[in-house]
Design an enzyme around this catalytic site. Sequence first.
Site, mmCIF file in Angstrom:
data_model
loop_
_atom_site.group_PDB
_atom_site.id
_atom_site.type_symbol
_atom_site.label_atom_id
_atom_site.label_comp_id
_atom_site.label_asym_id
_atom_site.label_seq_id
_atom_site.Cartn_x
_atom_site.Cartn_y
_atom_site.Cartn_z
ATOM 1 N N TYR A 53 0.831 -1.203 0.000
ATOM 2 C CA TYR A 53 0.000 0.000 0.000
ATOM 3 C C TYR A 53 0.874 1.264 0.000
ATOM 4 C CZ TYR A 53 -4.181 -2.762 1.167
ATOM 5 O OH TYR A 53 -5.224 -3.652 1.176
ATOM 6 N N SER A 211 -14.101 -4.140 0.284
ATOM 7 C CA SER A 211 -14.989 -3.620 -0.759
ATOM 8 C C SER A 211 -16.455 -3.986 -0.529
ATOM 9 C CB SER A 211 -14.548 -4.110 -2.150
ATOM 10 O OG SER A 211 -15.113 -3.308 -3.169
ATOM 11 N N PRO A 212 -16.995 -3.710 0.668
ATOM 12 C CA PRO A 212 -18.406 -4.020 0.914
ATOM 13 C C PRO A 212 -19.364 -3.210 0.043
ATOM 14 C CG PRO A 212 -17.518 -2.668 2.690
ATOM 15 C CD PRO A 212 -16.358 -3.079 1.843
ATOM 16 N N LEU A 213 -18.880 -2.123 -0.563
ATOM 17 C CA LEU A 213 -19.715 -1.324 -1.464
ATOM 18 C C LEU A 213 -19.285 -1.476 -2.919
ATOM 19 C CD1 LEU A 213 -20.096 1.964 0.634
ATOM 20 C CD2 LEU A 213 -21.644 -0.005 0.506
ATOM 21 N N GLY A 215 -16.410 -1.004 -4.467
ATOM 22 C CA GLY A 215 -15.680 0.141 -4.995
ATOM 23 C C GLY A 215 -16.501 1.405 -5.115
ATOM 24 N N LEU A 217 -19.827 1.350 -5.978
ATOM 25 C CA LEU A 217 -20.996 1.102 -6.823
ATOM 26 C C LEU A 217 -22.287 1.112 -6.013
ATOM 27 C CD1 LEU A 217 -21.938 0.244 -9.733
ATOM 28 C CD2 LEU A 217 -21.845 -2.116 -8.895
ATOM 29 N N LEU A 218 -22.226 0.625 -4.763
ATOM 30 C CA LEU A 218 -23.413 0.527 -3.919
ATOM 31 C C LEU A 218 -23.552 1.711 -2.966
ATOM 32 C CD1 LEU A 218 -22.968 -3.262 -3.109
ATOM 33 C CD2 LEU A 218 -24.737 -2.280 -4.584
ATOM 34 N N GLY A 219 -22.742 2.734 -3.186
ATOM 35 C CA GLY A 219 -22.744 3.879 -2.284
ATOM 36 C C GLY A 219 -23.483 5.098 -2.807
ATOM 37 N N GLY A 220 -24.422 4.885 -3.729
ATOM 38 C CA GLY A 220 -25.157 6.016 -4.302
ATOM 39 C C GLY A 220 -24.454 6.622 -5.496
#
Length: 328
Positions: A53, A211-213, A215, A217-220
């Site tokens: 990282y 990546s629960p969203l 990247g 995509l599921l965050g609005g």
Amino acid sequence: MIYTQLGRTGLRVSRLALGTVNFGGRVEEPEAHHLMDHALERGINLIDTANIYGWRVHKGHTEEVIGRWLGKSPARRDQVVLTTKVGDPMSEGLNDRGLSARNIIASCEASLRRLGTDWIDVYQMHHLDRSVGWDEVWQAMDLLVAQGKVRYVGSSNFAGWDIATAQAVAQRRNSLGLVTEQCVYNLVTRYTELEVIPAAQAYGLGLFVWSPLHGGLLGGVLRKMRTNSAVKSAQGRALEALDAQRDTIEAYEKLCADHGLDPAVVGMAWTLSRPGVTGVVIGPRTEQHIEGAIEALECALPESLLAELDVLFPPVGRGGPAPDCWLS
């Protein structure tokens, strides 16, 4: 904050882990220090990183940032559970990658120097290395544990049968073996339900989701794109998936709005509610992102909404673990 034991260990961790993949390039060091301060104040005691990282600056940069933050206060190291990873290429060097005993031990020493600490709480294999036998991997990991440089060993991005194989060899060597798996899992990517989650449950591994969203995509994402406020969700995996699932994501955002909930809260709360999931790794860029994750942790989604989400994002086959999910 909600705490839980990490798998079959006695180690207690917050169900939210502060992921640091954005530190360096997206989040500069002063803000990264502020985010770690805020996370600790809000009860998040698990900090997750990897030796690679910070590659936007240089590989290892993020561990250096965390090390300087830890060095500001002697008490901090005892307050946090620190995880890092090994396996990705750190240079063009032929042996500066993978899971050979040489690289595992050398990479651990390098991570300890960058982090400014004497030990790593959970040392995770970033990816499987099928060119290396498990006896060699466990020989190296057991040595690090015996030296007190590593407390526990974890995996990341393993298949279910890889977890089983690793544990079988560890048991033969009288080693504790893996205590945690870190994997991708969200409403869009549900393959983890087939074998990874069942394997983690069977072998007593804690399971943290990255990546629960998906990247962003599921965050609005559609709402953010309309207001020109999309950052991460307007690029990479999220943007590629949006091209194929725009109608579904539009319906998802409408469904969340109908329930008076933010899409990011719903997506993360769904993942946190799944059987076998210990917690999620968040990659915040702002305090608000941390607060949103805490809201998701405390949010109990109604059964009606969960059912509607299953319609929008159906599980693989008949649902549940393999092989039942595909048997007629």
